[in-house]
Design a protein around this motif. Structure first.
Motif, PDB file in Angstrom:
ATOM      1  N   ALA A  44      61.292-149.530   7.426  1.00 50.19           N
ATOM      2  CA  ALA A  44      61.849-149.898   6.118  1.00 50.19           C
ATOM      3  C   ALA A  44      60.937-149.434   4.989  1.00 50.19           C
ATOM      4  CB  ALA A  44      62.057-151.409   6.061  1.00 50.19           C
ATOM      5  N   ALA A  45      59.617-149.566   5.194  1.00 47.48           N
ATOM      6  CA  ALA A  45      58.668-149.127   4.170  1.00 47.48           C
ATOM      7  C   ALA A  45      58.735-147.615   3.991  1.00 47.48           C
ATOM      8  CB  ALA A  45      57.253-149.557   4.558  1.00 47.48           C
ATOM      9  N   ARG A  46      58.884-146.891   5.090  1.00 52.05           N
ATOM     10  CA  ARG A  46      59.000-145.438   5.015  1.00 52.05           C
ATOM     11  C   ARG A  46      60.253-145.046   4.244  1.00 52.05           C
ATOM     12  NH1 ARG A  46      61.615-141.324   7.664  1.00 52.05           N
ATOM     13  NH2 ARG A  46      60.445-139.357   7.897  1.00 52.05           N
ATOM     14  N   LYS A  47      61.355-145.712   4.532  1.00 56.99           N
ATOM     15  CA  LYS A  47      62.609-145.418   3.846  1.00 56.99           C
ATOM     16  C   LYS A  47      62.471-145.669   2.346  1.00 56.99           C
ATOM     17  CE  LYS A  47      67.519-146.637   3.794  1.00 56.99           C
ATOM     18  NZ  LYS A  47      68.574-147.507   4.380  1.00 56.99           N
ATOM     19  N   ARG A  88      63.151-151.302  18.712  1.00 60.61           N
ATOM     20  CA  ARG A  88      64.182-152.312  18.439  1.00 60.61           C
ATOM     21  C   ARG A  88      65.409-152.075  19.300  1.00 60.61           C
ATOM     22  NH1 ARG A  88      64.127-156.824  18.031  1.00 60.61           N
ATOM     23  NH2 ARG A  88      62.647-156.791  16.281  1.00 60.61           N
ATOM     24  N   ASP A  97      60.223-152.144  12.745  1.00 60.00           N
ATOM     25  CA  ASP A  97      61.280-152.251  11.736  1.00 60.00           C
ATOM     26  C   ASP A  97      60.689-152.276  10.329  1.00 60.00           C
ATOM     27  OD1 ASP A  97      63.177-152.336  13.728  1.00 60.00           O
ATOM     28  OD2 ASP A  97      63.357-154.520  13.727  1.00 60.00           O
ATOM     29  N   GLU A  98      59.601-153.019  10.168  1.00 55.44           N
ATOM     30  CA  GLU A  98      58.963-153.126   8.852  1.00 55.44           C
ATOM     31  C   GLU A  98      58.398-151.783   8.408  1.00 55.44           C
ATOM     32  OE1 GLU A  98      56.120-156.183   9.517  1.00 55.44           O
ATOM     33  OE2 GLU A  98      57.605-157.815   9.510  1.00 55.44           O
ATOM     34  N   ARG A  99      57.759-151.070   9.336  1.00 57.66           N
ATOM     35  CA  ARG A  99      57.215-149.746   8.996  1.00 57.66           C
ATOM     36  C   ARG A  99      58.329-148.769   8.649  1.00 57.66           C
ATOM     37  NH1 ARG A  99      53.901-150.829  13.573  1.00 57.66           N
ATOM     38  NH2 ARG A  99      55.128-149.374  14.836  1.00 57.66           N
ATOM     39  N   ARG A 146      59.588-155.783  15.658  1.00 60.35           N
ATOM     40  CA  ARG A 146      59.654-156.267  14.275  1.00 60.35           C
ATOM     41  C   ARG A 146      58.694-155.483  13.388  1.00 60.35           C
ATOM     42  NH1 ARG A 146      58.242-161.209  15.220  1.00 60.35           N
ATOM     43  NH2 ARG A 146      60.248-161.627  16.195  1.00 60.35           N
ATOM     44  N   LYS A 147      57.505-155.209  13.899  1.00 58.42           N
ATOM     45  CA  LYS A 147      56.535-154.404  13.143  1.00 58.42           C
ATOM     46  C   LYS A 147      57.070-152.992  12.914  1.00 58.42           C
ATOM     47  CE  LYS A 147      52.489-156.859  14.964  1.00 58.42           C
ATOM     48  NZ  LYS A 147      51.275-156.741  15.821  1.00 58.42           N
ATOM     49  N   GLU A 167      56.558-156.473  18.487  1.00 58.38           N
ATOM     50  CA  GLU A 167      56.240-155.073  18.212  1.00 58.38           C
ATOM     51  C   GLU A 167      57.412-154.363  17.559  1.00 58.38           C
ATOM     52  OE1 GLU A 167      53.403-153.198  18.649  1.00 58.38           O
ATOM     53  OE2 GLU A 167      52.502-155.180  18.912  1.00 58.38           O
TER      54      GLU A 167
END
Length: 324
Positions: free
Chosen positions: A312-315, A260, A308-310, A305-306, A303
């Motif tokens: 956020a999920a980890r956090k 990002r 960022d999503e991973r 964006r993906k 890519e």
């Protein structure tokens, strides 16, 4: 000096030698601008010397390094080591640009001035790390020896247009990496030091970015192809250092440098400033390169964006685990 690049064929009438000559006036203009805005600084003024003490070895009172002595966050320490080892390869970088750009006239003046300014960065970072006991000094020296023994060879196969395009993005990437490392370091002294280094890197980016703009005016099709090649194949100059992949992953998760940031804060600002995706009047090869560049940027954004999503999920998982 290689006069005809494998990328810059003679069908367009442009060779590296002709481009170097044609861009000489732009180089001189940018040097004069750079020297007017550059503010001199002293590396030793940014180092907390009073925190320093002897290490084991020749001194009887030497104290062994321990991780608890460091004020840096874990990700800050990793980032500083990566950034320092990258800066350490300055002799190889100097050889690259001196070979491509020459050591005479305005080009030569810039090559030596840039090298002198960049030398300050490795000096101050190493002095800070050792004085503040932020890293294991023995491990740092072993890493330096391995990395510098490998040397550095750019991915640009000695095309001067590709080199100008690469450093336009790379200098900004380095500035962002230093700035973010300072933000996440946990030490105000470190953040102040890296902010000062980032100022230099920003001025270097402006120099090369403006030179890239002049190249677009001279040879838009060839320059567009060079930008496309560099953006698509971009790698940081420290990619060959020991443990780089793991360190890069930790820096990505830590918010120092990731997809990002690379898309939003490095590639997009240069492309937008030069209006690269809006340049018209290109020939078939330049137009194809422009279209491919646009498609790549869209794909990179997806890519990112993906990622960022991973992230956020980890956090969320970590926060849930801590709450439980």
């Amino acid at each position: 000096m290689t006069l005809t690049s494998p990328h810059l064929g003679t069908s367009s009438g442009w060779t590296d030698a002709r481009l170097l000559y044609a861009l000489e006036e732009a180089v001189e203009k940018e040097i004069n601008r750079h020297l007017k805005v550059y503010k001199d600084w002293m590396p030793h003024e940014y180092v907390p010397w009073s925190d320093g003490r002897n290490f084991p070895g020749l001194f009887e009172d030497g104290e062994a390094w321990d991780r608890s002595q460091s004020k840096l966050s874990d990700v800050g320490r990793i980032a500083l080591v990566v950034n320092l080892l990258t800066e350490d390869n300055l002799p190889s970088y100097h050889h690259e640009i001196a070979t491509l750009f020459g050591r005479d006239g305005a080009w030569g003046t810039w090559v030596h001035r840039w090298t002198a300014e960049e030398g300050r960065h490795s000096i101050v970072m190493r002095d800070y790390l050792l004085a503040s006991r932020a890293v294991d000094p023995d491990e740092l020296e072993r890493f330096r020896m391995v990395h510098m023994s490998e040397g550095f060879e750019s991915d640009n196969r000695h095309s001067m247009l590709h080199s100008i395009a690469y450093v336009s993005f790379q200098e900004l990437a380095t500035r962002i990496s230093h700035r973010n490392a300072g933000h996440h370091s946990g030490d105000p002294v470190c953040e102040r030091m890296l902010a000062r280094i980032a100022l230099d890197e920003n001025l270097h980016m402006i120099f090369y970015r403006n030179l890239l703009g002049a190249a677009f005016e001279l040879a838009p099709d060839l320059t567009m192809q060079a930008v496309r090649d560099v953006v698509v194949g971009f790698r940081m100059p420290g990619h060959g250092m020991p443990g780089f992949e793991r360190a890069a992953a930790q820096m990505a998760i830590g918010g120092i440098y990731n997809l990002r940031i690379h898309h939003d804060d490095v590639l997009q600002p240069v492309l937008r400033f030069l209006k690269v995706l809006d340049i018209d009047g290109l020939g078939p090869e330049g137009l194809q390169a422009q279209e491919e560049l646009g498609l790549y940027m869209n794909g990179l954004d997806a890519e990112a964006r993906k990622f960022d999503e991973r992230l956020a999920a980890r956090k969320a998982r970590l926060e849930a685990r801590a709450a439980g």
